[in-house]
Enzyme design. Structure first.
Site, PDB file in Angstrom:
ATOM      1  N   GLU A  79       0.819  -1.260   0.192  1.00  0.00           N
ATOM      2  CA  GLU A  79       0.053  -0.035   0.035  1.00  0.00           C
ATOM      3  C   GLU A  79       0.831   1.251  -0.002  1.00  0.00           C
ATOM      4  OE1 GLU A  79      -3.121  -0.186  -0.638  1.00  0.00           O
ATOM      5  OE2 GLU A  79      -3.568  -2.034  -0.285  1.00  0.00           O
ATOM      6  N   ARG A  89     -18.304  -0.417   5.267  1.00  0.00           N
ATOM      7  CA  ARG A  89     -19.368  -1.103   4.138  1.00  0.00           C
ATOM      8  C   ARG A  89     -19.916  -2.259   5.192  1.00  0.00           C
ATOM      9  NH1 ARG A  89     -19.475  -5.819   1.692  1.00  0.00           N
ATOM     10  NH2 ARG A  89     -17.058  -5.978   1.645  1.00  0.00           N
ATOM     11  N   CYS A 142      -8.315  -1.743   7.992  1.00  0.00           N
ATOM     12  CA  CYS A 142      -6.962  -1.585   7.566  1.00  0.00           C
ATOM     13  C   CYS A 142      -6.512  -0.424   7.116  1.00  0.00           C
ATOM     14  CB  CYS A 142      -6.722  -2.566   6.257  1.00  0.00           C
ATOM     15  SG  CYS A 142      -7.033  -4.329   6.554  1.00  0.00           S
ATOM     16  N   HIS A 165      -1.506  -5.516   2.154  1.00  0.00           N
ATOM     17  CA  HIS A 165      -2.623  -6.395   1.948  1.00  0.00           C
ATOM     18  C   HIS A 165      -2.321  -7.778   1.472  1.00  0.00           C
ATOM     19  CE1 HIS A 165      -5.670  -3.243   2.772  1.00  0.00           C
ATOM     20  NE2 HIS A 165      -6.250  -4.196   3.209  1.00  0.00           N
TER      21      HIS A 165
END
Length: 213
Positions: A79, A89, A142, A165
């Site tokens: 990342e 979500r 995350c 990730h």
């Protein structure tokens, strides 16, 4: 000292490969002579950062690699950037589901990783581990931890850190699933490769690894 973190299971899964890989990576690094420690983070907004900050205070690492599961991604994702936005979500493990909330009130819009992500990409590719530089860590726990880490490290000059990730591992998937997965052994080695590369690299490589969308 190298600090590696992974998350507890979430989203109905009984395991989280990020934590299993972080533990195994720490074992591999210690066997090679590195001082390394793995810490499990709760998949809970706010609490995850508090546990991380406690680990930073306890272990005082020079390098921090946080990992999380990105189910559906086919590669190890290095990342690049954390954004100051929580937008869940699905609820976290405590039932929290913030929408359009800052990770840190008054904090900057974003922080960049201080890991050598391009050099790590090259090292992972050389090790035949599928990898990419990712331009988004999402807006779930995350990214929350990634942003919280970089915000904390601004007060710890000399300590570098970032977020990786990992995909599903095959044992998480039901029979017949077509979702991409990566064996846990490769995930653990990937985190160890990132740690070794960061330990030996002060200036990142200048190679193309961007995205068109």
């Amino acid at each position: 000292m190298i600090l590696l973190t992974g998350f507890e299971p979430f989203g109905g899964h009984s395991t989280n490969p990020s934590w299993l890989a972080a533990q195994e990576a720490a074992v591999r690094l210690r066997a090679e002579g590195f001082e390394a420690q793995a810490v499990e983070l709760p998949c809970v907004f706010g609490e995850a950062i508090r546990v991380l900050e406690s680990a930073l205070e306890q272990h005082r690492p020079g390098l921090v690699i946080c990992a999380g599961q990105a189910g559906g991604r086919p590669r190890i994702s290095l990342e690049r950037v954390a954004i100051n936005c929580d937008d869940a979500r699905i609820p976290d493990n405590a039932g929290n589901a913030p929408v359009d909330q800052p990770v840190v009130h008054g904090g900057p819009a974003a922080y960049f990783s201080t890991l050598p992500v391009k050099a790590a990409l090259a090292a992972l590719t050389a090790a035949d581990i599928p990898a990419e530089v990712s331009q988004t860590a999402g807006t779930y726990v995350c990214n929350h931890v990634f942003y919280g880490l970089m915000h904390a490290l601004r007060l710890r000059p000399g300590t570098r850190g970032g977020f990786v990730h990992v995909p599903y591992e095959p044992g998480q998937l039901p029979p017949g699933s077509s979702a991409p997965a990566l064996p846990l052994e490769q995930q653990a080695e990937a985190l160890a490769v990132v740690a070794r590369t960061a330990s030996a690299t002060t200036a990142d490589l200048r190679i193309a690894a961007g995205a068109t969308h």
